[in-house]
Design a protein around this motif. Structure first.
Motif, short mmCIF file in Angstrom:
data_model
loop_
_atom_site.label_atom_id
_atom_site.label_comp_id
_atom_site.label_asym_id
_atom_site.label_seq_id
_atom_site.Cartn_x
_atom_site.Cartn_y
_atom_site.Cartn_z
N UNK A 30 0.83 -1.20 0.00
CA UNK A 30 0.00 0.00 0.00
C UNK A 30 0.87 1.26 0.00
N UNK A 31 1.89 1.28 0.86
CA UNK A 31 2.76 2.46 0.93
C UNK A 31 3.50 2.68 -0.39
N UNK A 32 3.91 1.59 -1.02
CA UNK A 32 4.63 1.72 -2.28
C UNK A 32 3.73 2.31 -3.37
N UNK A 33 2.48 1.89 -3.42
CA UNK A 33 1.57 2.39 -4.45
C UNK A 33 1.19 3.84 -4.18
N UNK A 34 1.14 4.23 -2.91
CA UNK A 34 0.79 5.61 -2.57
C UNK A 34 1.99 6.56 -2.65
N UNK A 35 3.22 5.98 -2.76
CA UNK A 35 4.44 6.79 -2.77
C UNK A 35 4.47 7.72 -1.57
N UNK A 36 4.14 7.17 -0.43
CA UNK A 36 4.06 7.99 0.77
C UNK A 36 4.40 7.14 1.98
N UNK A 37 4.84 7.82 3.04
CA UNK A 37 5.10 7.12 4.28
C UNK A 37 3.83 6.76 5.02
N UNK A 38 2.68 7.30 4.55
CA UNK A 38 1.43 7.00 5.22
C UNK A 38 0.88 5.67 4.72
N UNK A 39 1.09 4.65 5.52
CA UNK A 39 0.61 3.33 5.14
C UNK A 39 -0.68 3.00 5.85
N UNK A 40 -0.82 1.75 6.28
CA UNK A 40 -2.02 1.28 6.95
C UNK A 40 -1.85 1.38 8.45
N UNK A 86 -8.57 -3.82 -5.44
CA UNK A 86 -9.44 -2.81 -6.05
C UNK A 86 -9.29 -1.46 -5.38
N UNK A 87 -9.17 -1.48 -4.06
CA UNK A 87 -8.95 -0.24 -3.31
C UNK A 87 -7.62 0.38 -3.72
N UNK A 88 -6.56 -0.44 -3.79
CA UNK A 88 -5.23 0.06 -4.14
C UNK A 88 -5.25 0.70 -5.53
N UNK A 89 -5.89 0.03 -6.49
CA UNK A 89 -5.93 0.56 -7.85
C UNK A 89 -6.69 1.88 -7.91
N UNK A 141 -16.00 -3.79 -5.73
CA UNK A 141 -14.54 -3.74 -5.85
C UNK A 141 -14.13 -2.37 -6.37
N UNK A 142 -13.19 -1.73 -5.69
CA UNK A 142 -12.69 -0.44 -6.15
C UNK A 142 -13.71 0.66 -6.09
#
Length: 793
Positions: free
Chosen positions: A516-526, A577-580, A625-626
């Motif tokens: 999740x953090x990688x896809x958001x390109x942010x330190x804010x993960x789950x 789906x959420x990540x996309x 989904x998504x």
């Protein structure tokens, strides 16, 4: 400039390593005088394996030459004359510029390598002198490796010195031995002399021979002991070499490969390969030196055979050192850039393999060719067990041969496969519930080359990370699940491609958070609350206590084989789906903290009912989904209720952004808990449309929720075309809305909706915008005629 200033402060070995980065391929004077220009360029933005980037690289080369010429012209005075000549020479040096002219990306590769190496050396020096604090485990391990190399260097020098002494001693021994043979020949020739003279000469020669033979006897013993001592020294050196090699190959290189595998799930990019190469090259250099010493010992032994076990000892030492160098060469044939782990047929893909010791062993003098084939899981098992030496293929890869190239600037020997394509795949029989997206393949890279003038021939192979082959984009989601599970939970040294069927829930949480953090390109993960929400979904549990899930295990079937209760999709399919959705449309809002997301219907209601009317939040849809929905609290004639809007999907946001949709809905006032919505979303609003041009009024798309449209009506006289979630009662004339009225099922005060047939908004908007509006409207842009109602869907 800042990096170069720091690099100039390096001391000792670090300074020597920094200086070694430069040479004829890139002079250190160029780095010094163009430091500011070099560090201001976006070198990392260029993809070295993409030929399309050559034009950018060419412009950078031209700019560098231009900067050198400018710098040369600025030099003046007696001291500057020589520098002016030197810089001008660097700018026009045909041997260098012609190399980069032919392949300007080599310049980029060279400078990137230099800058990365400088940064590493500066960082290591900073860590070492950081306020006298205790060294971390990584620094301690690196110090241990460097100390071992120093010990090996000293011991190798010692054995070299002892070997030379042995050689000199043996040469003198042979001279004395030849002297003894000469004396014996003289004694034999005395028979022709007169008796008196013969007796006198014979006594002298006998005495001389006795002295020489006594010396030879003593020296033979000394030589034998010297040889044995030298063999023991070599045995000790080989023991340290083997230990050092095990540490580098079985720990450091394996850890690098593990980081590379986790990078496939979004983990930190696998760095440190240049450090590994420097260690492997030092190993190769030391091993080769010791091997040459052992061979020279063998030659000396053959030249002067003496009684004792030397031949057996040297034979064993030779076999041991050959095994060590074979293990080094075969283990350092690695995949620097992995092929995509979800591999679609007929689509171009790339990969890079590298031999970490290629430059040191001069393999590039006869560049080897590398071949790539795709093999199944069973074939990979057979290869690793040495049950099969023939590389059978499970498919056909186009452009699967490549010659290894030596890059002098970086000292790397690698093969860049830029245009491979999987033409077809041969699948095996699947077991039970296993689908095609659970079947794993791997790309096998193999090559053969020789070192030491064909003295040693190596056949090297390396396997890529597991690959899932798909033929259609609809399979991508499930294939990604297989890859994520494998990357996250594979054990080092496993049998291909065994992974556990069950893992602890916290382990899966780590993998999902990394992704999740990688896809958001942010330190804010789950957050922990997000993970509790996911646990409730995965286990169909109602517990809000994170401790209840720490010891629970989740199986692969629960992850992506069995559908969630009451749904037609799996846990992973919902999460992906959420990540996309977030990655494509909502990333800035997540990073701003505007989206709660992982909140269920009841939690949303509990949060909002205590807040003022118009407070809203954004949460992911449970039923689609998504999808993401807006939940808000509003006054009803009888009581306050929490309403949920029909979930938006990627298709909706491709028409109108989330921020603009929230701006359209005037009854939404505060983002939970109490932030005015414009404070959060205004920077993402689309600027107002321009005025009419050439008599045409540009239509504007907006959305309306009819039950709440009258609370904050639009300003009168607005020339807009409305895209409704439902029709708006704020328009009294039935023909004044684009779409017909729809039922109140679009709004649900209790939560989500399961609607099979929803309005295809995109298609209707497209139909609307295609109409010849100029022929239908009057000349006054503010007075459009009534629009015809399109057929209901």
């Amino acid at each position: 400039m800042a990096m170069w200033i720091q690099a100039q402060q390096l001391q000792g070995e670090a300074l020597h390593q920094m200086q070694a980065l430069y040479g004829q391929h890139f002079p250190i004077e160029v780095r010094h005088y163009l430091a500011q220009w070099i560090e201001s360029q976006l070198w990392d933005s260029l993809e070295l394996d993409n030929p399309a980037e050559e034009a950018k690289a060419k412009r950078l080369l031209e700019s560098l030459v231009s900067e050198l010429q400018k710098k040369a012209q600025l030099q003046g005075g007696e001291d500057g004359f020589l520098l002016k000549i030197k810089l001008g020479h660097y700018a026009t040096d045909s041997s260098r510029t012609s190399t980069y002219d032919r392949c300007p990306l080599e310049l980029v590769r060279c400078i990137k390598h230099i800058l990365q190496s400088e940064q590493r050396l500066v960082q290591e020096a900073t860590n070492a002198s950081d306020g006298g604090q205790a060294m971390d485990s990584l620094s301690q391990r690196h110090q241990q490796i460097n100390q071992a190399f120093e010990e090996l260097r000293v011991s190798t020098q010692d054995t070299e010195s002892e070997l030379r002494k042995l050689q000199h001693s043996q040469e003198y021994f042979i001279i004395q031995y030849q002297e003894n043979l000469r004396i014996q020949a003289q004694l034999s020739s005395l028979s022709s002399l007169p008796p008196a003279e013969r007796s006198q000469r014979e006594t002298s020669l006998q005495s001389k021979r006795a002295t020489v033979e006594a010396w030879l006897t003593r020296e033979a013993t000394t030589l034998q002991k010297h040889r044995l001592d030298l063999s023991e020294q070599h045995q000790k050196t080989l023991s340290v070499l083997r230990k050092q090699q095990t540490l580098i190959l079985d720990e450091e290189l394996i850890q690098w490969k593990r980081r590379q595998q986790l990078a496939g799930n979004g983990g930190p990019h696998e760095g440190g390969l240049d450090v590994l190469q420097s260690w492997c090259e030092k190993l190769a250099d030391l091993i080769w030196q010791n091997r040459q010493q052992i061979r020279r010992c063998e030659h000396l032994t053959q030249q002067l055979p003496l009684p004792g076990p030397m031949e057996e000892l040297l034979s064993k030492l030779n076999a041991d050192i050959t095994d060590i160098i074979s293990a080094l060469v075969t283990s350092t044939f690695i995949i620097e850039k992995q092929p995509p782990q979800v591999l679609k047929t007929q689509i171009k893909f790339a990969a890079t393999v590298r031999l970490l010791v290629g430059g040191k062993l001069n393999v590039h003098m006869n560049p080897p060719q590398v071949k790539a084939v795709i093999v199944s899981e069973q074939q990979a098992k057979a290869l690793l067990k040495n049950e099969s030496t023939h590389s059978e293929s499970s498919g056909e890869i186009l452009n699967n041969n490549c010659v290894m190239e030596y890059h002098q600037a970086t000292g790397t020997l690698s093969a860049h496969f830029r245009n491979m394509s999987l033409k077809r795949i041969k699948r095996s029989d699947r077991r039970g519930a296993e689908s095609v997206t659970e079947e794993k393949f791997t790309v096998l890279f193999e090559s053969q080359f020789s070192v030491g003038g064909n003295e040693l021939v190596f056949h090297v192979k390396t396997l890529s990370l597991p690959v899932v082959v798909i033929v259609h984009g609809s399979q991508d989601n499930n294939a990604t699940a297989t890859v994520l599970w494998d990357n996250a939970f594979a054990e080092p040294g496993r049998v291909p491609f065994v992974v556990p069927d069950k893992v602890l829930w916290p382990q899966l949480c780590d993998a999902l958070d990394m992704k999740y953090k990688a896809e958001m390109h942010s330190g804010r993960g789950l957050s922990e609350d997000n993970l509790v929400f996911l646990a409730q979904k995965a286990f169909s549990s109602g517990s809000n206590n994170p401790e209840d899930y720490r010891s629970m295990t989740i199986s692969w079937a629960q992850f992506n084989r069995e559908s969630l209760p009451g749904r037609n999709f799996t846990f992973w399919q919902w999460f992906d789906g959420v990540v996309e959705l977030m990655k494509k449309h909502l990333k800035p809002h997540w990073n701003d903290g505007a989206i709660l997301g992982f909140v269920n219907k009841q939690q949303a209601q509990d949060l909002l009912l205590s807040k003022p009317n118009g407070t809203f939040l954004l949460r992911f849809s449970d039923s689609e989904i998504g999808g993401i929905t807006i939940a808000w609290v509003a006054e009803n004639p009888n009581k306050r209720l929490v309403w949920n809007l029909l979930p938006y999907t990627t298709k909706d946001f491709s028409i109108r952004s989330l921020a603009d949709r929230i701006s359209d809905l005037n009854h939404l006032l505060f983002l939970y808990p109490d932030r005015p919505k414009d404070e959060v979303f205004a920077k993402y609003y689309t600027p107002p449309l321009s005025k009419a041009v050439d008599g045409y009024v540009k239509p504007q798309i907006k959305q309306v929720v009819p039950e709440f449209a009258t609370q904050n009506p639009e300003p009168s006289g607005a020339a807009s075309t409305f895209m409704d979630q439902t029709s708006s009662p704020s328009f009294s004339h039935p023909s004044s809305c684009v779409y017909p009225s729809m039922t109140d099922t679009m709004l649900d005060p209790d939560g989500d909706f399961d609607l099979e047939d929803t309005m295809d908004v995109a298609r209707h908007v497209e139909e609307l915008l295609r109409r010849p509006m100029a022929n239908q409207w009057s000349s006054h842009p503010k007075s459009p005629p009534p629009l015809k109602r399109p057929p209901a869907i």
